[in-house]
Scaffold this motif. Structure first.
Motif, short mmCIF file in Angstrom:
data_model
loop_
_atom_site.label_atom_id
_atom_site.label_comp_id
_atom_site.label_asym_id
_atom_site.label_seq_id
_atom_site.Cartn_x
_atom_site.Cartn_y
_atom_site.Cartn_z
N VAL A 135 0.50 -1.28 0.05
CA VAL A 135 -0.05 -0.33 0.29
C VAL A 135 0.94 1.25 -0.28
O VAL A 135 0.28 2.20 -0.30
N TYR A 136 1.94 0.93 0.28
CA TYR A 136 3.23 2.35 0.71
C TYR A 136 4.13 2.08 -1.18
O TYR A 136 4.01 3.47 -1.04
N LEU A 137 3.67 0.91 -1.58
CA LEU A 137 4.92 1.23 -2.81
C LEU A 137 4.31 0.52 -3.68
O LEU A 137 4.43 -0.74 -4.30
N LEU A 163 8.10 2.53 8.98
CA LEU A 163 8.80 1.04 9.33
C LEU A 163 9.39 1.49 10.26
O LEU A 163 10.18 0.66 11.54
N ASN A 164 9.47 2.76 10.59
CA ASN A 164 10.71 3.24 12.32
C ASN A 164 9.51 3.70 13.44
O ASN A 164 9.95 4.00 14.30
N GLY A 165 8.30 2.62 12.64
CA GLY A 165 7.09 2.95 14.18
C GLY A 165 6.70 4.41 14.59
O GLY A 165 6.26 4.66 15.46
N LYS A 171 -1.03 5.19 11.68
CA LYS A 171 -1.80 5.21 10.91
C LYS A 171 -1.37 4.15 9.56
O LYS A 171 0.03 3.70 9.94
N GLU A 172 -2.04 3.26 9.32
CA GLU A 172 -1.58 2.23 8.48
C GLU A 172 -2.60 2.34 7.08
O GLU A 172 -3.89 2.08 7.35
N LEU A 173 -2.33 2.00 5.87
CA LEU A 173 -2.82 2.46 4.67
C LEU A 173 -3.49 1.09 5.05
O LEU A 173 -4.56 0.63 3.58
N THR A 215 -1.00 -1.77 13.17
CA THR A 215 -0.23 -0.49 13.64
C THR A 215 0.74 -0.51 14.32
O THR A 215 2.25 0.74 14.24
N LEU A 216 1.09 -1.56 15.09
CA LEU A 216 1.41 -1.82 16.57
C LEU A 216 3.25 -1.95 15.14
O LEU A 216 4.21 -1.13 15.91
N ASP A 217 3.46 -3.06 14.33
CA ASP A 217 4.66 -2.89 13.57
C ASP A 217 4.19 -3.13 11.71
O ASP A 217 5.46 -3.08 11.49
#
Length: 154
Positions: free
Chosen positions: A35-37, A108-110, A114-116, A122-124
Motif C-alpha cells: 500500500v506504500y509502494l 517502518l520505524n514505528g 496510521k496504517e494504509l 499499526t504496532l509494527d
C-alpha cells in the motif's frame, strides 16, 4: 531461496515427526509494504517467488495444504483493479518507488500510528491486525472445507 526452502522442508518434517497424521495448512506470504509502494511490482514478484516455493512444497506432500494470503493481505481493502491502479498512481506521485521517503521511513520505524492497509496492525506495520487474522481464518476454513475428504479422519 535455497535456505528458505531447506528450512521450510525441515519444519514440515519436524511437524510430521511429532504427529504423522496431522494435516498441515501452510499460509503463504504477503507484501505488507504494497500500500506504500504499489508502484514497485518487484516487491510483489519477490513475495510470489517464495509463495511458489510454499505451494510446491505443499503440492509435493499429501499432508500439506497451501493457503494463499497474498491477494487478501497484500492488497488489503484495495481489492479491485481500479482501486489498485489508483494506489499505484498515488504511490508514483508520493514516493517514486523509493524506500527512502519520509512516509515509508516513518511507517517502518514505528513513527506513524496510521496504517494504509486495513488488515495490517499499526504496532509494527507488518503483522495482520484482528481484521487481517479474521481474513486469514476465513481463507483457512475455506481451504480446509475444500480438502476435508483428504485430511479429516472419520
Amino acid at each position: 531461496m535455497p535456505t528458505y526452502t531447506e528450512k521450510l522442508m525441515k519444519l514440515m518434517k519436524f511437524i510430521q515427526q511429532k504427529n504423522p497424521d496431522a494435516p498441515i495448512f501452510l499460509f503463504g506470504n504477503y507484501n505488507p509494504l504494497y500500500v506504500y509502494l504499489a508502484n514497485r511490482q518487484d516487491l510483489n514478484a519477490d513475495v510470489k517467488i517464495y509463495n511458489g516455493i510454499n505451494a510446491n512444497i505443499a503440492a509435493s506432500d499429501s499432508q500439506v495444504y497451501y493457503v494463499s494470503t497474498f491477494k487478501t493481505l497484500t492488497y488489503g481493502q484495495y481489492q479491485t483493479r481500479a482501486a489498485r491502479q489508483q494506489l499505484v498512481k498515488e504511490s508514483e506521485q508520493a514516493n517514486r518507488g523509493s524506500l527512502n521517503n519520509k512516509m515509508v521511513q516513518d511507517t517502518l520505524n514505528g513513527k506513524s500510528d496510521k496504517e494504509l492497509n486495513a488488515y495490517i496492525t499499526t504496532l509494527d506495520h507488518y503483522h495482520p491486525n484482528n481484521k487481517g487474522y479474521d481474513k486469514m481464518s476465513k481463507l483457512l476454513v475455506k481451504r480446509m472445507a475444500e480438502k476435508e475428504s483428504e485430511w479429516l479422519v472419520k
